[in-house]
Design a protein around this motif. Structure first.
Motif, PDB file in Angstrom:
ATOM      1  N   TYR A 280       0.834  -1.207   0.000  1.00 50.54           N
ATOM      2  CA  TYR A 280       0.000   0.000   0.000  1.00 50.54           C
ATOM      3  C   TYR A 280       0.865   1.252   0.000  1.00 50.54           C
ATOM      4  O   TYR A 280       0.545   2.243  -0.686  1.00 50.54           O
ATOM      5  CB  TYR A 280      -0.915  -0.009   1.221  1.00 50.54           C
ATOM      6  N   SER A 281       1.958   1.225   0.745  1.00 51.69           N
ATOM      7  CA  SER A 281       2.847   2.390   0.783  1.00 51.69           C
ATOM      8  C   SER A 281       3.474   2.635  -0.580  1.00 51.69           C
ATOM      9  O   SER A 281       3.519   3.781  -1.059  1.00 51.69           O
ATOM     10  CB  SER A 281       3.934   2.173   1.840  1.00 51.69           C
ATOM     11  N   PHE A 282       3.959   1.597  -1.227  1.00 44.49           N
ATOM     12  CA  PHE A 282       4.576   1.768  -2.543  1.00 44.49           C
ATOM     13  C   PHE A 282       3.547   2.147  -3.604  1.00 44.49           C
ATOM     14  O   PHE A 282       3.877   2.833  -4.572  1.00 44.49           O
ATOM     15  CB  PHE A 282       5.288   0.491  -2.961  1.00 44.49           C
ATOM     16  N   SER A 283       2.315   1.703  -3.453  1.00 47.20           N
ATOM     17  CA  SER A 283       1.303   1.935  -4.472  1.00 47.20           C
ATOM     18  C   SER A 283       0.631   3.297  -4.341  1.00 47.20           C
ATOM     19  O   SER A 283       0.325   3.931  -5.349  1.00 47.20           O
ATOM     20  CB  SER A 283       0.243   0.834  -4.411  1.00 47.20           C
TER      21      SER A 283
ATOM     22  N   PRO B 262      -8.702   1.306  -8.334  1.00 44.28           N
ATOM     23  CA  PRO B 262      -8.755   2.717  -8.777  1.00 44.28           C
ATOM     24  C   PRO B 262      -8.417   3.679  -7.640  1.00 44.28           C
ATOM     25  O   PRO B 262      -8.903   3.536  -6.512  1.00 44.28           O
ATOM     26  CB  PRO B 262     -10.212   2.887  -9.247  1.00 44.28           C
ATOM     27  N   LYS B 263      -7.598   4.661  -7.959  1.00 45.74           N
ATOM     28  CA  LYS B 263      -7.239   5.656  -6.951  1.00 45.74           C
ATOM     29  C   LYS B 263      -8.357   6.644  -6.678  1.00 45.74           C
ATOM     30  O   LYS B 263      -8.282   7.415  -5.709  1.00 45.74           O
ATOM     31  CB  LYS B 263      -5.981   6.402  -7.391  1.00 45.74           C
ATOM     32  N   THR B 264      -9.380   6.635  -7.530  1.00 44.83           N
ATOM     33  CA  THR B 264     -10.518   7.513  -7.280  1.00 44.83           C
ATOM     34  C   THR B 264     -11.240   7.151  -5.984  1.00 44.83           C
ATOM     35  O   THR B 264     -11.859   8.009  -5.351  1.00 44.83           O
ATOM     36  CB  THR B 264     -11.506   7.428  -8.456  1.00 44.83           C
ATOM     37  N   LEU B 265     -11.153   5.871  -5.584  1.00 48.50           N
ATOM     38  CA  LEU B 265     -11.742   5.479  -4.305  1.00 48.50           C
ATOM     39  C   LEU B 265     -11.025   6.150  -3.151  1.00 48.50           C
ATOM     40  O   LEU B 265     -11.661   6.588  -2.175  1.00 48.50           O
ATOM     41  CB  LEU B 265     -11.700   3.959  -4.155  1.00 48.50           C
ATOM     42  N   ASP B 266      -9.705   6.240  -3.241  1.00 50.45           N
ATOM     43  CA  ASP B 266      -8.940   6.928  -2.201  1.00 50.45           C
ATOM     44  C   ASP B 266      -9.296   8.412  -2.154  1.00 50.45           C
ATOM     45  O   ASP B 266      -9.465   8.991  -1.072  1.00 50.45           O
ATOM     46  CB  ASP B 266      -7.446   6.760  -2.446  1.00 50.45           C
ATOM     47  N   GLU B 267      -9.414   9.019  -3.326  1.00 52.17           N
ATOM     48  CA  GLU B 267      -9.725  10.453  -3.362  1.00 52.17           C
ATOM     49  C   GLU B 267     -11.113  10.730  -2.792  1.00 52.17           C
ATOM     50  O   GLU B 267     -11.304  11.715  -2.058  1.00 52.17           O
ATOM     51  CB  GLU B 267      -9.627  10.942  -4.803  1.00 52.17           C
ATOM     52  N   ALA B 268     -12.083   9.868  -3.122  1.00 52.53           N
ATOM     53  CA  ALA B 268     -13.418  10.062  -2.568  1.00 52.53           C
ATOM     54  C   ALA B 268     -13.423   9.891  -1.055  1.00 52.53           C
ATOM     55  O   ALA B 268     -14.129  10.615  -0.339  1.00 52.53           O
ATOM     56  CB  ALA B 268     -14.391   9.075  -3.212  1.00 52.53           C
ATOM     57  N   ALA B 269     -12.634   8.954  -0.557  1.00 53.26           N
ATOM     58  CA  ALA B 269     -12.561   8.754   0.892  1.00 53.26           C
ATOM     59  C   ALA B 269     -11.874   9.931   1.581  1.00 53.26           C
ATOM     60  O   ALA B 269     -12.268  10.334   2.682  1.00 53.26           O
ATOM     61  CB  ALA B 269     -11.825   7.456   1.205  1.00 53.26           C
ATOM     62  N   ARG B 270     -10.858  10.517   0.931  1.00 60.95           N
ATOM     63  CA  ARG B 270     -10.182  11.675   1.529  1.00 60.95           C
ATOM     64  C   ARG B 270     -11.115  12.882   1.584  1.00 60.95           C
ATOM     65  O   ARG B 270     -11.041  13.697   2.506  1.00 60.95           O
ATOM     66  CB  ARG B 270      -8.922  12.001   0.735  1.00 60.95           C
ATOM     67  N   ILE B 271     -11.974  13.012   0.591  1.00 59.31           N
ATOM     68  CA  ILE B 271     -12.935  14.123   0.610  1.00 59.31           C
ATOM     69  C   ILE B 271     -13.863  13.991   1.815  1.00 59.31           C
ATOM     70  O   ILE B 271     -14.257  14.994   2.431  1.00 59.31           O
ATOM     71  CB  ILE B 271     -13.733  14.147  -0.715  1.00 59.31           C
ATOM     72  N   ASP B 272     -14.200  12.758   2.162  1.00 67.21           N
ATOM     73  CA  ASP B 272     -15.057  12.519   3.327  1.00 67.21           C
ATOM     74  C   ASP B 272     -14.302  12.596   4.643  1.00 67.21           C
ATOM     75  O   ASP B 272     -14.888  12.385   5.706  1.00 67.21           O
ATOM     76  CB  ASP B 272     -15.735  11.157   3.220  1.00 67.21           C
ATOM     77  N   GLY B 273     -13.002  12.862   4.575  1.00 66.73           N
ATOM     78  CA  GLY B 273     -12.221  13.035   5.791  1.00 66.73           C
ATOM     79  C   GLY B 273     -11.472  11.802   6.262  1.00 66.73           C
ATOM     80  O   GLY B 273     -10.958  11.800   7.384  1.00 66.73           O
ATOM     81  N   ALA B 274     -11.396  10.768   5.456  1.00 62.10           N
ATOM     82  CA  ALA B 274     -10.691   9.548   5.855  1.00 62.10           C
ATOM     83  C   ALA B 274      -9.191   9.706   5.641  1.00 62.10           C
ATOM     84  O   ALA B 274      -8.747  10.359   4.689  1.00 62.10           O
ATOM     85  CB  ALA B 274     -11.211   8.351   5.062  1.00 62.10           C
ATOM     86  N   GLY B 275      -8.425   9.068   6.515  1.00 61.02           N
ATOM     87  CA  GLY B 275      -6.976   9.063   6.380  1.00 61.02           C
ATOM     88  C   GLY B 275      -6.476   7.766   5.783  1.00 61.02           C
ATOM     89  O   GLY B 275      -7.250   6.877   5.402  1.00 61.02           O
ATOM     90  N   HIS B 276      -5.136   7.640   5.712  1.00 59.07           N
ATOM     91  CA  HIS B 276      -4.549   6.430   5.138  1.00 59.07           C
ATOM     92  C   HIS B 276      -4.929   5.198   5.950  1.00 59.07           C
ATOM     93  O   HIS B 276      -5.141   4.113   5.378  1.00 59.07           O
ATOM     94  CB  HIS B 276      -3.030   6.566   5.066  1.00 59.07           C
ATOM     95  N   PHE B 277      -4.997   5.345   7.255  1.00 60.39           N
ATOM     96  CA  PHE B 277      -5.332   4.201   8.102  1.00 60.39           C
ATOM     97  C   PHE B 277      -6.737   3.694   7.796  1.00 60.39           C
ATOM     98  O   PHE B 277      -6.956   2.487   7.608  1.00 60.39           O
ATOM     99  CB  PHE B 277      -5.214   4.605   9.575  1.00 60.39           C
TER     100      PHE B 277
END
Length: 311
Positions: free
Chosen positions: A121-124, A199-214
């Protein structure tokens, strides 16, 4: 002036009955064999090639004579004396070996999956200094087998024994650490390629909702990469439970040995080779692998079809 329209009377003649179904002409055996028959033949040959060694070992385990020569006639004599001998020899604690193997295999598999997933996950998903060098290092580590470092592993654990005895030679924890060091490279690179397909769009959508890497890693990513986690865990367990070279060097106490090392004692002595007991132990040693495969199979299947239907 009115016009009338006459409706022609309906025909009362019965509808024609359909004729008999015309069957397609039967194909000749030669044409069928050229198209698909040879594939069935190859499948049967490969199945027999794969099952014959298993049947031979099972026949030797059930043979009361305790030799491989007598098992040339498969399942001619059937008895359970070899299985009883596994648990009646006080100098060779088979039950203890079995438990050690399961514990070491499960702990190594779980740690490999968890640490490898964190690294992948860190490398990706992250960009940091040394990321490219780290990926190239993981790729280069796969080119050198772990057997090349047997001498270095022995010397390292021998020195560690003087400082931390529970982590040096003769300790199962030290063996688990050695297994982790050899498995993290290839498994991290394998999971890294699978993580890139999410897809990295899932990460971006989660960050918009306030989620962190954990939160993203444990609540989103891990659920989507279930197939590769199950495969890595299964392959690590199979490799760990069947490994002999390093385990025979690290574990010198009979009570802490694994099945691969302990079963060798039944055939290592030229004067008293009990192949029947060895075969019985090999049959029982395959049971944890089969059980884990059947348990993880549903996770692999569910992970593959989890995103096939949109809600």
């Amino acid at each position: 002036m009115s016009t009338t329209t006459t409706v022609p009377p309906r025909s009362t003649s019965p509808a024609p009955r359909p004729g008999p179904a015309v069957r397609p002409p039967r194909r000749r055996f030669g044409a069928w064999f050229r198209d698909t028959g040879w594939r069935h033949l190859v499948g049967l040959v490969m199945t027999a090639f794969a099952l014959l060694p298993l049947a031979y070992v099972l026949s030797a385990a059930l043979s009361p004579t305790g030799t491989l020569v007598a098992s040339s006639g498969l399942f001619r004599d059937i008895g359970f004396e070899n299985f009883q001998a596994l648990f009646t020899d006080p100098q060779k604690p088979f039950g203890r070996w079995f438990l050690n193997t399961v514990v070491i295999g499960l702990v190594t598999s779980a740690a490999t999956v968890f640490l490898g997933a964190l690294a992948a996950y860190s490398f990706s998903r992250m960009r940091f200094t040394g990321r490219r060098v780290g990926l190239l290092s993981l790729l280069l580590l796969q080119m050198f087998p772990q057997m090349l470092g047997v001498v270095a592993i022995f010397l390292l654990l021998s020195e560690i024994s003087d400082v931390v005895p529970w982590l040096g030679l003769g300790s199962q924890l030290g063996l688990i650490m050695v297994y982790l060091g050899g498995a993290l490279g290839v498994n991290t690179y394998l999971m890294y390629g699978f993580f890139n397909t999410v897809p990295k769009t899932l990460d971006e959508a989660a960050r918009i909702d306030g989620a962190g890497h954990f939160q993203i890693f444990f609540t989103i990513i891990l659920r989507l990469v279930t197939p590769i986690l199950a495969i890595v865990g299964l392959l690590t367990f199979i490799t760990t439970t069947g490994e002999f070279m390093i385990a025979s060097i690290v574990l010198n106490d009979p009570d802490s040995q694994t099945l691969a090392v302990g079963l060798y004692s039944f055939v290592g002595d030229n004067q008293s080779r009990t192949w029947g007991v060895f075969s019985a132990g090999a049959v029982l040693a395959a049971l944890p692998v089969m059980a884990l495969f059947l348990f993880l199979q549903r996770f692999i299947a569910s992970g593959l079809v989890a995103g096939a239907v949109k809600g």
